[in-house]
Design a protein around this motif. Structure first.
Motif, short mmCIF file in Angstrom:
data_model
loop_
_atom_site.label_atom_id
_atom_site.label_comp_id
_atom_site.label_asym_id
_atom_site.label_seq_id
_atom_site.Cartn_x
_atom_site.Cartn_y
_atom_site.Cartn_z
N VAL A 181 37.01 6.75 46.43
CA VAL A 181 38.06 5.49 47.25
C VAL A 181 37.33 5.46 48.56
O VAL A 181 37.65 6.05 49.17
N PRO A 182 35.76 4.49 48.92
CA PRO A 182 34.85 4.88 50.03
C PRO A 182 35.67 4.43 51.11
O PRO A 182 35.33 4.75 51.81
N GLU A 183 36.19 3.82 50.73
CA GLU A 183 37.47 2.92 51.81
C GLU A 183 38.22 3.14 52.57
O GLU A 183 39.15 3.51 53.94
N LEU A 184 38.46 4.57 51.97
CA LEU A 184 39.71 5.69 52.56
C LEU A 184 38.90 6.97 53.44
O LEU A 184 37.85 7.53 52.87
N ASP A 185 38.23 6.41 54.88
CA ASP A 185 38.58 7.60 55.30
C ASP A 185 38.28 8.34 55.80
O ASP A 185 37.41 10.09 55.39
N TYR A 186 39.65 9.67 54.68
CA TYR A 186 39.57 11.07 54.59
C TYR A 186 39.24 10.89 53.43
O TYR A 186 38.85 11.66 52.87
N TYR A 187 38.98 10.58 52.90
CA TYR A 187 38.42 11.47 51.45
C TYR A 187 36.74 10.47 51.57
O TYR A 187 36.76 11.55 50.38
N ARG A 188 36.46 9.56 52.19
CA ARG A 188 34.77 10.01 52.21
C ARG A 188 34.89 11.36 52.65
O ARG A 188 34.11 11.92 52.62
N ALA A 189 36.11 11.70 54.39
CA ALA A 189 35.44 12.24 54.36
C ALA A 189 35.08 14.15 53.59
O ALA A 189 34.98 15.73 53.82
N LYS A 190 36.27 14.19 53.03
CA LYS A 190 36.54 15.46 51.85
C LYS A 190 34.82 14.93 50.60
O LYS A 190 35.06 15.90 50.27
N VAL A 191 34.32 14.08 50.16
CA VAL A 191 33.83 13.73 49.47
C VAL A 191 32.77 14.84 50.45
O VAL A 191 31.60 15.38 49.65
N LEU A 192 32.54 14.42 51.60
CA LEU A 192 31.38 15.06 52.37
C LEU A 192 31.40 16.75 52.67
O LEU A 192 30.72 17.43 52.05
N GLN A 193 33.01 17.43 52.80
CA GLN A 193 33.07 18.78 52.86
C GLN A 193 32.30 19.18 51.15
O GLN A 193 31.33 19.82 51.10
N GLU A 194 32.84 18.69 49.97
CA GLU A 194 32.24 18.75 49.22
C GLU A 194 30.82 19.21 49.43
O GLU A 194 30.36 20.19 48.53
N SER A 196 38.08 12.28 60.80
CA SER A 196 38.37 12.99 59.50
C SER A 196 36.73 14.05 59.08
O SER A 196 36.78 15.50 59.06
N LEU A 197 36.20 13.26 59.13
CA LEU A 197 34.65 12.93 58.99
C LEU A 197 33.99 14.42 59.85
O LEU A 197 33.86 14.94 59.22
N ALA A 198 34.19 14.44 60.63
CA ALA A 198 33.61 14.72 61.38
C ALA A 198 34.66 17.00 61.95
O ALA A 198 33.28 17.92 61.99
N PHE A 199 35.51 16.22 61.52
CA PHE A 199 36.56 18.12 61.57
C PHE A 199 35.62 18.43 60.18
O PHE A 199 35.29 19.83 60.39
N PHE A 200 36.07 18.06 59.48
CA PHE A 200 35.12 18.69 58.30
C PHE A 200 33.54 19.41 58.36
O PHE A 200 33.09 19.79 57.51
N GLN A 201 32.48 18.41 58.56
CA GLN A 201 31.19 18.44 59.05
C GLN A 201 31.06 19.72 60.33
O GLN A 201 30.08 21.32 59.95
N THR A 202 31.66 20.10 61.47
CA THR A 202 31.99 21.12 61.72
C THR A 202 32.64 22.58 61.33
O THR A 202 32.11 23.25 61.50
N SER A 203 33.18 21.84 60.63
CA SER A 203 34.37 22.98 60.16
C SER A 203 33.45 24.03 58.82
O SER A 203 33.53 25.25 58.65
N MET A 204 33.24 23.53 57.78
CA MET A 204 32.22 24.02 57.23
C MET A 204 30.56 24.27 57.62
O MET A 204 30.64 25.74 56.91
N ASP A 205 30.55 23.91 58.03
CA ASP A 205 28.88 24.36 59.04
C ASP A 205 29.01 25.73 59.53
O ASP A 205 28.51 26.78 59.12
N ASN A 206 29.94 26.45 60.41
CA ASN A 206 30.95 27.46 61.06
C ASN A 206 31.14 27.97 59.52
O ASN A 206 30.43 29.12 60.06
N LEU A 207 31.86 27.37 59.28
CA LEU A 207 32.31 28.59 57.79
C LEU A 207 30.77 29.09 57.34
O LEU A 207 31.43 30.64 56.67
#
Length: 242
Positions: free
Chosen positions: A101-114, A67-78
């Motif tokens: 909650v850095p223990e959860l990959d998905y939550y870290r991915a949402k923070v990356l998106q932010e 999910s981290l790669a998804f939000f990185q790429t999608s946000m860069d493109n958008l």
């Protein structure tokens, strides 16, 4: 105003489109089914062209490290497409307590998106919501067997998706926040208690066993998934069930 709602055919996106159009705006839903791809970038320039605001409600297809790669790429493109198209406001939907909650990959991915949005070139708003009431069936399914469901007593403050959609639409039509608005339902429940209420309403006789190690929310400590300082939505869980 004209809005490009990316992920506009999903649970929240379809409701946001309906709300905005009912209020006299022009909101156009975009998704894979309409020919855009946030990972390859296909169709994004055309989707956001002429929009006053982009509302990005896309979600990763997985909740793991990918999910981290998804939000990185999608946000860069958008963001690149939105900047090219002269968009003046970019809105995303995130999660209350995601940064705790850095223990959860998905939550870290949402923070990356932010973080990508906040560091980007376009005025922005972030709406953080608590857990959707509509997700309770999925939560129950993670740790269920023939006669019981195991759930931790993690406090959560569930919110109805229609209330989330109303909040997103309200933020999208306003001036960019350059920050975060937290939204939550009006009640706090231990997750195990919420499981019992849900099963009882369904006439499901399985027993809820309180297990602090069960499911994704087992790693969440304290009141991370609640926020009494948030804008409180009106829909109560019993009313939503009914």
């Amino acid at each position: 105003m004209k809005f490009a709602v990316i992920g506009g055919t999903g649970l929240i996106g379809s409701q946001v489109v309906k709300i905005l159009n009912a209020d006299g705006h022009e909101a156009i839903p975009h998704s894979q089914s309409t020919g855009i791809d946030v990972i390859s970038g296909q169709g994004l320039d055309e989707a956001v062209a002429g929009a006053d605001a982009v509302v990005n409600l896309t979600n990763s297809p997985t909740f793991d490290e990918a999910s981290l790669a998804f939000f990185q790429t999608s946000m860069d493109n958008l963001l690149a497409a939105a900047q090219k198209g002269g968009v003046g406001h970019f809105v995303i939907l995130s999660i209350v307590g995601a940064d705790q909650v850095p223990e959860l990959d998905y939550y870290r991915a949402k923070v990356l998106q932010e973080d990508i949005l906040a560091a980007g070139p376009i005025p922005y708003s972030i709406v953080r919501a608590t857990q959707f009431m509509e997700f309770m069936d999925a939560v129950l399914s993670w740790t269920v067997d023939s006669d019981s469901v195991r759930l931790p007593a993690t406090p959560i403050q569930p919110i109805a998706s229609k209330d989330v959609a109303n909040a997103v639409a309200e933020v999208a039509t306003g001036a960019p926040l350059s920050g975060i608005r937290n939204i939550a339902g009006p009640e706090i429940f231990p997750l195990d208690e919420l499981g019992r209420i849900t099963l009882s309403h369904k006439g499901d006789n399985r027993t809820v066993v309180t297990d602090p190690t069960a499911g994704m929310f087992a790693v969440v400590k304290g009141d991370v998934l609640t926020d009494m300082d948030a804008h409180l939505a009106p829909t109560r869980y019993a009313d939503w069930l009914s």
